[in-house]
Design an enzyme around this catalytic site. Structure first.
Site, mmCIF file in Angstrom:
data_model
loop_
_atom_site.group_PDB
_atom_site.id
_atom_site.type_symbol
_atom_site.label_atom_id
_atom_site.label_comp_id
_atom_site.label_asym_id
_atom_site.label_seq_id
_atom_site.Cartn_x
_atom_site.Cartn_y
_atom_site.Cartn_z
ATOM 1 N N SER A 69 0.834 -1.201 0.000
ATOM 2 C CA SER A 69 0.000 0.000 0.000
ATOM 3 C C SER A 69 0.871 1.254 0.000
ATOM 4 O O SER A 69 2.016 1.229 0.449
ATOM 5 C CB SER A 69 -0.902 0.014 1.239
ATOM 6 O OG SER A 69 -1.644 -1.173 1.327
HETATM 7 N N1 SAH Z 1 -0.845 -4.496 4.028
HETATM 8 C C1 SAH Z 1 -0.120 -4.830 2.820
HETATM 9 C C2 SAH Z 1 -0.960 -4.575 1.587
HETATM 10 C C3 SAH Z 1 -1.296 -5.851 1.007
HETATM 11 S S1 SAH Z 1 -2.334 -5.900 -0.421
HETATM 12 C C4 SAH Z 1 1.212 -4.112 2.735
HETATM 13 O O1 SAH Z 1 1.439 -3.182 3.511
HETATM 14 O O2 SAH Z 1 2.039 -4.500 1.917
HETATM 15 C C5 SAH Z 1 -3.586 -6.967 0.218
HETATM 16 C C6 SAH Z 1 -3.146 -8.341 0.656
HETATM 17 O O3 SAH Z 1 -4.309 -9.017 1.116
HETATM 18 C C7 SAH Z 1 -2.545 -9.214 -0.443
HETATM 19 O O4 SAH Z 1 -1.299 -9.681 -0.050
HETATM 20 C C8 SAH Z 1 -3.551 -10.359 -0.574
HETATM 21 O O5 SAH Z 1 -2.972 -11.598 -0.907
HETATM 22 C C9 SAH Z 1 -4.161 -10.386 0.810
HETATM 23 N N2 SAH Z 1 -5.470 -11.014 0.933
HETATM 24 C C10 SAH Z 1 -6.511 -10.961 0.057
HETATM 25 N N3 SAH Z 1 -7.550 -11.667 0.545
HETATM 26 C C11 SAH Z 1 -7.176 -12.156 1.759
HETATM 27 C C12 SAH Z 1 -7.810 -12.948 2.758
HETATM 28 N N4 SAH Z 1 -9.073 -13.403 2.637
HETATM 29 N N5 SAH Z 1 -7.116 -13.275 3.874
HETATM 30 C C13 SAH Z 1 -5.835 -12.843 4.037
HETATM 31 N N6 SAH Z 1 -5.184 -12.097 3.128
HETATM 32 C C14 SAH Z 1 -5.840 -11.750 2.004
#
Ligand code: SAH
Length: 221
Positions: A69
């Protein structure tokens, strides 16, 4: 850490400081959140080729079709959680581990759930390298929450969902705050929900765009 890596880390400190100054000017006014952003070396959570872009306020690809993000939204969401140092936080979507590291500076414990094994493993390694000791990364469907570890003082969803997953609301402690992007796959509104004595209070914090929350209470894979 090699000397080369240490030098590279140091060379990013001024860029990181300038990024934090820009975010403050743009309206992020929580001093504790700004200080936390200044201590997390975002470049170390990125693939080598993207490290030069680490301190621009944009989301960047981290593999598996997912993104780290943007620092501005990480700051905004963290501020919206109004964390206290004794709080236990549940994060859904570990991704790179960047948001987890920022949360770790402001709360007692962070429990983060990631559904993709490759990202979960990489985030664990990165957080170890950064010396972040109060984040636990679990592999699984975070749209179900973590009943075994509930209740949580704060819950942060970092992937977009069609609606707030009901188990997350159930796992929110009295006085707890939940922040989540809710909407279509193309665009969401960032919502904050607080569990007050008079029930759940919901606020719209504005437009945002996240990758999909994929799971039982999210979108289909
Ligand atoms: N907080 C992260 C942003 C990640 S993008 C950072 O700072 O880098 C969103 C993430 O959510 C992705 O890695 C994706 O694989 C994960 N995701 C999507 N659906 C999910 C679920 N049901 N449970 C856990 N993770 C999930």
């Amino acid at each position: 850490m090699t000397i080369r890596a240490a030098l590279r880390r140091d060379t990013f400190a001024p860029q990181r400081r300038r990024m934090v100054e820009r975010l403050a000017k743009a309206g992020l006014c929580d001093a504790r959140v700004l200080a936390a952003l200044e201590t997390v070396p975002r470049h170390q959570l990125l693939p080598e080729a993207l490290q030069v872009q680490a301190y621009t306020d944009t989301a960047l690809p981290i593999g598996d079709g997912q993104t780290i993000s943007a620092p501005g939204i990480v700051g905004l969401m963290t501020a919206a959680l109004a964390l206290r140092s004794e709080d236990r936080v549940l994060e859904i979507g570990t991704g790179s581990g960047y948001q987890s590291a920022v949360l770790s500076r402001l709360a007692a414990q962070v429990i983060s759930v990631e559904r993709l094994p490759g990202l979960a493993a990489r985030a664990r390694r990165s957080l170890d390298t950064l010396g972040v000791a109060n984040v636990v990364v679990h592999l699984g469907d975070g749209s179900l929450g973590r009943p075994a570890d509930a209740p949580f003082d704060a819950i942060l969803v970092t992937a977009g969902a069609p609606a707030i997953p009901p188990p997350l609301l159930e796992q929110l402690a009295p006085g707890g705050r939940l922040v989540a992007p809710i909407g279509t796959r193309e665009e969401q509104r960032l919502f904050r929900v607080r569990r007050t004595e008079r029930g759940l209070v919901r606020e719209n914090l504005g437009r945002c765009r996240f990758v999909d929350l994929v799971g039982a209470n999210g979108w289909a894979a």
